[in-house]
Enzyme design. Structure first.
Site, PDB file in Angstrom:
ATOM      1  N   ARG A  32      -0.447   6.261   0.015  1.00  0.00           N
ATOM      2  CA  ARG A  32       0.455   5.535   0.934  1.00  0.00           C
ATOM      3  C   ARG A  32       1.834   5.532   0.292  1.00  0.00           C
ATOM      4  O   ARG A  32       2.046   4.929  -0.765  1.00  0.00           O
ATOM      5  CB  ARG A  32      -0.051   4.110   1.142  1.00  0.00           C
ATOM      6  CG  ARG A  32       0.782   3.306   2.134  1.00  0.00           C
ATOM      7  CD  ARG A  32       0.500   3.763   3.543  1.00  0.00           C
ATOM      8  NE  ARG A  32       1.047   2.860   4.545  1.00  0.00           N
ATOM      9  CZ  ARG A  32       2.149   3.098   5.268  1.00  0.00           C
ATOM     10  NH1 ARG A  32       2.838   4.214   5.062  1.00  0.00           N
ATOM     11  NH2 ARG A  32       2.554   2.237   6.164  1.00  0.00           N
ATOM     12  N   GLY A  33       2.767   6.246   0.916  1.00  0.00           N
ATOM     13  CA  GLY A  33       4.041   6.522   0.276  1.00  0.00           C
ATOM     14  C   GLY A  33       4.814   5.295  -0.153  1.00  0.00           C
ATOM     15  O   GLY A  33       5.333   5.226  -1.263  1.00  0.00           O
ATOM     16  N   ASP A  35       3.959   2.459  -1.087  1.00  0.00           N
ATOM     17  CA  ASP A  35       3.370   1.717  -2.210  1.00  0.00           C
ATOM     18  C   ASP A  35       3.536   2.449  -3.542  1.00  0.00           C
ATOM     19  O   ASP A  35       3.819   1.829  -4.574  1.00  0.00           O
ATOM     20  CB  ASP A  35       1.867   1.509  -1.988  1.00  0.00           C
ATOM     21  CG  ASP A  35       1.594   0.377  -1.019  1.00  0.00           C
ATOM     22  OD1 ASP A  35       2.557  -0.319  -0.673  1.00  0.00           O
ATOM     23  OD2 ASP A  35       0.426   0.208  -0.624  1.00  0.00           O
ATOM     24  N   ARG A  37       4.628   6.208  -4.043  1.00  0.00           N
ATOM     25  CA  ARG A  37       5.243   7.536  -4.191  1.00  0.00           C
ATOM     26  C   ARG A  37       6.099   7.636  -5.451  1.00  0.00           C
ATOM     27  O   ARG A  37       5.909   8.545  -6.266  1.00  0.00           O
ATOM     28  CB  ARG A  37       6.071   7.884  -2.959  1.00  0.00           C
ATOM     29  CG  ARG A  37       6.682   9.290  -3.051  1.00  0.00           C
ATOM     30  CD  ARG A  37       7.593   9.575  -1.862  1.00  0.00           C
ATOM     31  NE  ARG A  37       6.873   9.599  -0.613  1.00  0.00           N
ATOM     32  CZ  ARG A  37       6.220  10.667  -0.136  1.00  0.00           C
ATOM     33  NH1 ARG A  37       6.188  11.775  -0.850  1.00  0.00           N
ATOM     34  NH2 ARG A  37       5.607  10.593   1.014  1.00  0.00           N
ATOM     35  N   GLU A  99      -6.924  11.058   6.773  1.00  0.00           N
ATOM     36  CA  GLU A  99      -7.050  11.942   5.614  1.00  0.00           C
ATOM     37  C   GLU A  99      -8.365  11.680   4.887  1.00  0.00           C
ATOM     38  O   GLU A  99      -9.076  12.614   4.497  1.00  0.00           O
ATOM     39  CB  GLU A  99      -5.883  11.716   4.649  1.00  0.00           C
ATOM     40  CG  GLU A  99      -4.561  12.268   5.115  1.00  0.00           C
ATOM     41  CD  GLU A  99      -3.445  11.990   4.117  1.00  0.00           C
ATOM     42  OE1 GLU A  99      -2.295  12.339   4.404  1.00  0.00           O
ATOM     43  OE2 GLU A  99      -3.740  11.406   3.038  1.00  0.00           O
TER      44      GLU A  99
END
Length: 846
Positions: A32-33, A35, A37, A99
């Protein structure tokens, strides 16, 4: 980039269907970007790339939409490993959850590896969907079907090893990232086993094996794989290992356990390899077996592992490597391959998989791949190929060896090779002979006797013959069966793969390659004919078989047997022997002489040690005159001796158990001495159509604990008289008889009713003077019971009852009896004894 390994033309971690996969990425990162990335994913991505790991990370160029992009799904499917980074808001994104669903699908379908990482949350929050993670999951729900799919995916992910940077290494993120990179490298470099170039027939067998593993269970299972050498046990285990090893925390494939354990400290070395494979510790050392056992238990009892022990042949190997299920963590699977089914029974494995031979089509395909480098044969070779495939009988080893041998060979060379097939190829012989070499001396002798003389014979009949030679053959045959050298089919016949049989015959041939007369066992008619016509027999010969059904051998001289003083087995079917029979040795235990040409046995024919005399289709009119002492004889078979008018006096045969006179159509009289044979349990008089009477003394003299009488399928008048007359009214002298079974099929309801009525009328008249019930009531009730049951599905046409049917009838019969006291009395008939009666009857009759 860490390159993937290939297995014989089939891409690694593909399903065994042979579908080709090309890994475009080593790792797919799911996260989850917002949170993770910048603070975790970017450093992890750089560390992976720095170590040469080709990693896919979703960047802005793919964009985010309401539906997951096809490019992203494609990237997941083309990655060896999916690293899933769970964070507080991971489940707030339906994209992330999609995903995850795709990753789980690829894990199940193509064996993709999965490595979950838990960032700033606990694994239990994911498993139970609680806390902030659970709240985000609830918010992400769009419809019930989607939520169900996501829930199932999250449940599956809980089965994998968990990495949590806050639970490990006190929050030192950089060190933990290096640990993740190391784990990825280990999994990428886990060498896939090189299975086979041509996996013909492998799919179905791997799937059958896989079904035994019960992958959903957390119990520890031990699965045995057994079969003869060269059948494909190791190949199947390798293919299954490649397909499922990613599901476990650790895995080890210990190949050639038998061979390695024979080396100095071999078992200790295997223990070291086992622990090194699973713990990834290369410098691990073990001092002795006991220490190794303790280390395995201590280090692996909480790990979910996959262990394959290949080619095991001793219980001590299993005791040193995988003795108890509690040595390993929940969900572990231990697979054992061995030639010895009895070893698996002794070790008490949970399930056993017996590897089947290839079928005809699979055999043609496998051979063609090796001989023509394609899955089908060339037209000119098709007829020759059938001979080779028939010879191999579905044994992959033989098909591969012979196919490679004949690659690029001419038809002329093929024809020459086929002529030599009776001499096993050295590579095949070496593989198969391993099991023979491991036998003790008595088992070796028993195996060679069976290979040369008794393949296709009823087991109980062979046991009688072999026991007379001093073997403990019941135990021996059971041992050979457990070692995959011998089989017993549904007809209770001894079987043996023809290449195993040829291996046995080759061992005998090697005793004296140039002089057959010095071999112990002779079964080749050409060799035997040469020895007998040239008087080349020696004292080494213990068994000799000659078939002359085609009549090519005219006459042989009995003097040719003079030197064979150790001869135990002699089969002379349709042979005319000239000269004095005194030259035949006294050592004979089994004499099979179908078509015996004389009208009676010569007086100088010494058979005092004979256990089985089989003279079916003989020209005998009367076997002998007066008395003849054959105290060892247990089976006498004179079936279809159409000229025989009467039987001899049997008083000299005190141990006779089976007397078979089926089809003796001229037989008028059975000598009354048969009634004094205390050990006689089986008398076959089927189709003795001229037999006038069985004297009362025959029935009065029956002493056996049980008895079977086989009659014919049409009831002649004399049976009516016997049943309604003397047999019904006779009182047996010895009440030890538990059951007298007469197998008769009545030709009409009228005849059935007539006999049943006669039996029922006589029941009240039967009884001994003391007033006690006699076992003859059991006999009459059986007649009545058979009539009552004759219309059942297995009685609609005449067949001798099978063991299961006879036992079923027995139990039903006991329930049918009129009072409990009588039922209890008859229920004392031992079921095993009952089935022995049935087996021995059908064995000899056939």
């Amino acid at each position: 980039m860490v390159s993937s390994h290939r297995i014989g033309g089939v891409s690694p971690l593909s399903s065994t269907t042979g579908t080709t996969l090309r890994w475009n990425y080593d790792v797919f990162l799911s996260f989850r970007g917002e949170d993770t990335r910048k603070i975790f994913v970017e450093p992890l991505y750089k560390a992976l790339v720095h170590r040469g790991i080709n990693t896919f990370k979703d960047d802005e160029e793919l964009g985010r939409g309401k539906e997951i992009a096809p490019e992203l799904l494609k990237a997941i499917e083309e990655s060896r490993i999916s690293v899933i980074i769970f964070s507080n808001n991971y489940t707030s994104s339906s994209w992330c959850l999609e995903e995850l669903v795709k990753v789980i699908e690829c894990w199940k379908r193509i064996g993709q590896l999965i490595l979950p990482v838990f960032y700033e949350i606990d694994a239990s929050e994911v498993q139970k969907r609680i806390g902030n993670f659970g709240e985000a999951f609830v918010k992400a729900g769009v419809n019930i079907q989607k939520v169900q799919m996501w829930t199932e995916a999250l449940t599956e992910i809980a089965k994998f090893s968990r990495w949590n940077p806050h639970n490990f290494l006190n929050g030192n993120q950089s060190i933990y990232i290096q640990r993740i990179v190391k784990e990825v490298l280990v999994r990428l470099n886990k060498t896939l086993l090189d299975v086979t170039i041509y996996p013909v027939g492998l799919d179905s067998r791997v799937n059958e094996m896989n079904s035994l593993l019960d992958s959903q269970s957390d119990d520890v299972y031990i699965i045995g794989v057994c079969g003869i050498g060269g059948i494909g046990k190791t190949t199947i285990a390798m293919a299954l290992y490649n397909q499922i090893f990613h599901r476990f925390e650790g895995c080890s494939f210990l190949a050639n356990v038998r061979e390695v354990s024979e080396q100095p400290n071999g078992l200790v070395h295997l223990q070291e390899t086992l622990l090194s494979d699973i713990l990834m510790e290369t410098d691990l050392k073990i001092n002795n077996l006991t220490t190794g056992i303790e280390m395995i238990k201590e280090r692996l009892q909480h790990k979910r592992i996959l262990l394959v022990l290949d080619d095991v042949d001793q219980l001590e190997q299993l005791e040193a490597l995988a003795y108890k299920c509690n040595w390993f963590g929940l969900g572990s699977r231990i697979i054992i391959t061995t030639r010895y089914e009895d070893l698996l029974h002794d070790f008490k494995v949970d399930k056993t998989y017996k590897v089947k031979e290839l079928n005809w089509i699979e055999s043609i395909q496998l051979f063609s791949w090796h001989a023509f480098k394609r899955g089908y044969p060339e037209g000119d070779y098709l007829e020759l190929l059938s001979s080779i495939v028939d010879y191999a009988k579905g044994l992959p080893l033989a098909l591969e060896v012979l196919g490679a041998l004949l690659f690029r060979k001419s038809i002329f060379e093929w024809e020459g090779a086929i002529k030599k097939l009776k001499i096993p190829h050295s590579q095949i012989q070496k593989k198969l002979k391993v099991s023979f070499d491991a036998l003790v001396n008595e088992e070796k002798a028993l195996f060679l006797d069976i290979a040369c003389f008794f393949v296709g014979t009823k087991k109980d009949y062979a046991i009688k013959i072999l026991d007379s030679c001093g073997f403990s053959s019941e135990i021996g045959i059971r041992s050979l069966t457990g070692k995959s050298l011998v089989t017993i089919n549904e007809k209770n016949e001894i079987g043996m793969h023809n290449l195993i049989q040829e291996m046995g015959k080759e061992i005998v041939r090697e005793e004296s390659p140039r002089n057959p007369g010095k071999r112990r066992r002779l079964g080749n008619s050409q060799d035997v004919h040469g020895i007998l016509t040239k008087n080349m027999g020696t004292g080494a010969i213990e068994g000799l078989v000659i078939e002359n059904s085609d009549g090519l051998i005219n006459e042989l001289n009995a003097e040719a047997f003079a030197a064979m003083q150790k001869l135990r087995f002699l089969k002379l079917n349709h042979v005319h022997l000239m000269g004095s029979y005194e030259h035949l040795p006294r050592s004979l235990r089994w004499l099979c002489w179908h078509g015996f040409p004389l009208e009676n046995l010569p007086t100088k024919f010494h058979l005092e040690n004979l256990s089985i005399l089989d003279m079916q289709y003989s020209r005998i009119k009367q076997l002998w005159n007066g008395n003849k002492s054959l105290k060892e004889l247990k089976i006498l078979n004179l079936s279809h001796s159409v000229h025989m008018t009467k039987t001899p006096n049997f008083l000299g045969l005190p141990n006779l158990e089976r007397l078979i006179l089926e089809g003796c159509i001229s037989l008028v009289d059975v000598h009354h001495s048969v009634g004094h044979l205390e050990k006689l349990i089986y008398l076959n008089l089927k189709n003795c159509i001229k037999l006038k009477d069985l004297l009362r003394s025959v029935w009065e003299g029956l002493h056996g604990s049980s008895f079977v009488l086989l009659l014919k399928s049409v009831v002649p008048d004399w049976i009516n008289h016997q049943i309604m007359g003397s047999v019904i009214s006779v009182r047996f002298k010895d009440c030890r008889i538990k059951a007298l079974i007469i197998w008769v099929v009545y030709t009409s309801d009228e005849e059935t009713n007539l006999i049943s009525k006669a039996v029922l009328e006589e029941i009240e008249l039967i009884g001994n003077p003391t007033g006690e019930e006699t076992n003859l009531i059991g006999f009459t009730a059986y007649i009545k019971f058979y009539n009552k049951m004759k219309d059942h599905y297995w009685w609609s046409e005449f067949h001798e009852p099978s063991v299961s049917n006879l036992c079923q009838m027995h139990h039903s019969f006991v329930n049918y009896l009129p009072n409990n006291e009588m039922a209890n009395q008859f229920d004392s008939v031992d079921e095993m004894e009952f089935s022995v009666i049935c087996r021995s009857g059908s064995d000899i009759a056939s």
